[in-house]
Design a protein around this motif. Structure first.
Motif, PDB file in Angstrom:
ATOM      1  N   ASP A  33       0.809  -1.221   0.000  1.00 58.91           N
ATOM      2  CA  ASP A  33       0.000   0.000   0.000  1.00 58.91           C
ATOM      3  C   ASP A  33       0.840   1.268   0.000  1.00 58.91           C
ATOM      4  O   ASP A  33       0.307   2.361   0.176  1.00 58.91           O
ATOM      5  N   ASN A  39       6.234   4.912   7.140  1.00 55.51           N
ATOM      6  CA  ASN A  39       6.105   4.227   8.432  1.00 55.51           C
ATOM      7  C   ASN A  39       7.459   4.149   9.142  1.00 55.51           C
ATOM      8  O   ASN A  39       7.589   4.490  10.323  1.00 55.51           O
ATOM      9  N   ALA A  77       1.889  -3.313   9.527  1.00 52.49           N
ATOM     10  CA  ALA A  77       2.251  -4.646  10.015  1.00 52.49           C
ATOM     11  C   ALA A  77       3.669  -4.633  10.542  1.00 52.49           C
ATOM     12  O   ALA A  77       4.016  -5.353  11.488  1.00 52.49           O
ATOM     13  N   SER A  78       4.504  -3.792   9.935  1.00 50.65           N
ATOM     14  CA  SER A  78       5.930  -3.853  10.268  1.00 50.65           C
ATOM     15  C   SER A  78       6.248  -3.250  11.639  1.00 50.65           C
ATOM     16  O   SER A  78       7.231  -3.664  12.260  1.00 50.65           O
ATOM     17  N   GLY A 117       4.374 -12.692  13.824  1.00 47.03           N
ATOM     18  CA  GLY A 117       3.883 -12.576  12.450  1.00 47.03           C
ATOM     19  C   GLY A 117       3.275 -13.864  11.919  1.00 47.03           C
ATOM     20  O   GLY A 117       2.820 -13.892  10.782  1.00 47.03           O
ATOM     21  N   SER A 119       4.832 -16.234  10.868  1.00 46.22           N
ATOM     22  CA  SER A 119       5.531 -16.333   9.589  1.00 46.22           C
ATOM     23  C   SER A 119       6.816 -17.127   9.741  1.00 46.22           C
ATOM     24  O   SER A 119       7.285 -17.378  10.855  1.00 46.22           O
ATOM     25  N   ASP A 179      10.711  -7.450  -1.504  1.00 44.07           N
ATOM     26  CA  ASP A 179       9.875  -7.143  -0.348  1.00 44.07           C
ATOM     27  C   ASP A 179      10.412  -5.895   0.370  1.00 44.07           C
ATOM     28  O   ASP A 179      11.605  -5.799   0.664  1.00 44.07           O
ATOM     29  N   GLY A 181       9.953  -4.767   3.434  1.00 42.08           N
ATOM     30  CA  GLY A 181      10.483  -5.006   4.787  1.00 42.08           C
ATOM     31  C   GLY A 181      11.825  -5.727   4.766  1.00 42.08           C
ATOM     32  O   GLY A 181      12.668  -5.515   5.648  1.00 42.08           O
TER      33      GLY A 181
HETATM   34  P1  ADP Z   1       1.638  -2.775   6.004  1.00 43.19           P
HETATM   35  O1  ADP Z   1       1.851  -4.067   5.276  1.00 43.19           O
HETATM   36  O2  ADP Z   1       0.638  -2.921   7.127  1.00 43.19           O
HETATM   37  O3  ADP Z   1       1.349  -1.639   5.087  1.00 43.19           O
HETATM   38  P2  ADP Z   1       4.390  -1.945   6.137  1.00 43.19           P
HETATM   39  O4  ADP Z   1       4.208  -1.527   4.728  1.00 43.19           O
HETATM   40  O5  ADP Z   1       5.020  -0.942   7.042  1.00 43.19           O
HETATM   41  O6  ADP Z   1       3.024  -2.449   6.755  1.00 43.19           O
HETATM   42  O7  ADP Z   1       5.309  -3.245   6.208  1.00 43.19           O
HETATM   43  C1  ADP Z   1       5.237  -4.271   5.270  1.00 43.19           C
HETATM   44  C2  ADP Z   1       6.360  -5.257   5.527  1.00 43.19           C
HETATM   45  O8  ADP Z   1       6.139  -5.939   6.744  1.00 43.19           O
HETATM   46  C3  ADP Z   1       6.447  -6.330   4.478  1.00 43.19           C
HETATM   47  O9  ADP Z   1       7.259  -5.908   3.403  1.00 43.19           O
HETATM   48  C4  ADP Z   1       7.039  -7.519   5.221  1.00 43.19           C
HETATM   49  O10 ADP Z   1       8.459  -7.533   5.162  1.00 43.19           O
HETATM   50  C5  ADP Z   1       6.640  -7.254   6.645  1.00 43.19           C
HETATM   51  N1  ADP Z   1       5.577  -8.162   7.071  1.00 43.19           N
HETATM   52  C6  ADP Z   1       4.239  -8.031   6.874  1.00 43.19           C
HETATM   53  N2  ADP Z   1       3.570  -9.056   7.442  1.00 43.19           N
HETATM   54  C7  ADP Z   1       4.490  -9.863   8.002  1.00 43.19           C
HETATM   55  C8  ADP Z   1       4.446 -11.091   8.747  1.00 43.19           C
HETATM   56  N3  ADP Z   1       3.294 -11.693   9.040  1.00 43.19           N
HETATM   57  N4  ADP Z   1       5.626 -11.627   9.179  1.00 43.19           N
HETATM   58  C9  ADP Z   1       6.799 -11.011   8.905  1.00 43.19           C
HETATM   59  N5  ADP Z   1       6.911  -9.858   8.222  1.00 43.19           N
HETATM   60  C10 ADP Z   1       5.780  -9.300   7.770  1.00 43.19           C
END
Ligand code: ADP
Ligand code: MG
Length: 200
Positions: A33, A39, A77-78, A117, A119, A179, A181
């Motif tokens: 997104d 963030n 999520a991060s 996570g 994960s 990715d 993150g």
């Molecule tokens: P959002 O996805 O809520 O918009 P961000 O964009 O800040 O949050 O972060 C996204 C990143 O978070 C992803 O690229 C991934 O690396 C990490 N991430 C998302 N969900 C998980 C999960 N369940 N376990 C580990 N890392 C995750």
């Protein structure tokens, strides 16, 4: 680790995230997104604002304070995941860690992130950089090698299909993009090892 060094690490990490915020946003725009850069920047600027107070604390407490701040400010999520990483690291690390303690604490912190996570490695997330970096630490790699490992690990998320996080909603269309993150994690790893290397 001396208090002054932690302040330097925080400043270096915040600088790196700020310098790469647009790149992280672009990566997240492709398969998420588009908020990851913002963030992370918001979170690391919040940590920077309290760097002096944090670095006056013993290392375990400082890491827990950083984790709490990241949970409160990064969002998405991060935020909870990076927050958990630092919180768990703070719980496990010694006040003056050697490499053995650091490696063990980092391993526990990765387990905490994976639990939070739900994960595991191979799902195209930050774990795909964290785990190889831990392996490199365990394997006795040097600091520059660890930084290169982290970059290669982030690169290796490109052909992966996302199975966690927003990118997983895209299914096969998540293939072919790095990715976000994983990239931010690799950036932080390089910054941390290079800053530590540069210190007396
Ligand atoms: P959002 O996805 O809520 O918009 P961000 O964009 O800040 O949050 O972060 C996204 C990143 O978070 C992803 O690229 C991934 O690396 C990490 N991430 C998302 N969900 C998980 C999960 N369940 N376990 C580990 N890392 C995750
Ligand atoms: Mg996002």
């Amino acid at each position: 680790m001396a208090a002054m060094n932690l302040a330097r690490l925080i400043a270096a990490a915040a600088d790196t995230i700020a310098a790469h915020a647009e790149e992280l946003t672009a990566l997240d725009q492709a398969i998420g997104d588009g908020d990851h850069g913002l963030n992370m920047k918001r979170g690391f600027e919040a940590v920077r604002a309290e760097a002096e107070a944090f670095s006056a604390k013993p290392l375990p407490d400082a890491l827990k304070a950083i984790g709490t701040k990241l949970v409160m400010t990064v969002g998405g999520a991060s935020g909870p995941l990076f927050g958990t990483l630092f919180l768990a690291l703070g719980k496990e690390i010694s006040a003056v860690p050697d490499r053995t303690n650091l490696t063990a604490a980092f391993g526990k912190a990765i387990e905490a992130v994976a639990a939070r996570g739900k994960s595991q490695i191979g799902q195209k997330t930050m774990l795909d950089v964290l785990q190889p970096v831990h392996d490199a630490l365990t394997g006795g790699k040097t600091a520059p090698e660890i930084a290169d490992f982290a970059d290669a690990a982030a690169e290796a998320t490109v052909p992966m299909k996302a199975l966690r996080g927003r990118a997983s909603f895209l299914g096969d269309r998540s293939i072919g993009h790095m990715d976000a993150g994983a990239r931010s994690t690799a950036l932080l790893v390089r910054t941390i090892v290079e800053t530590l290397e540069g210190q007396p």
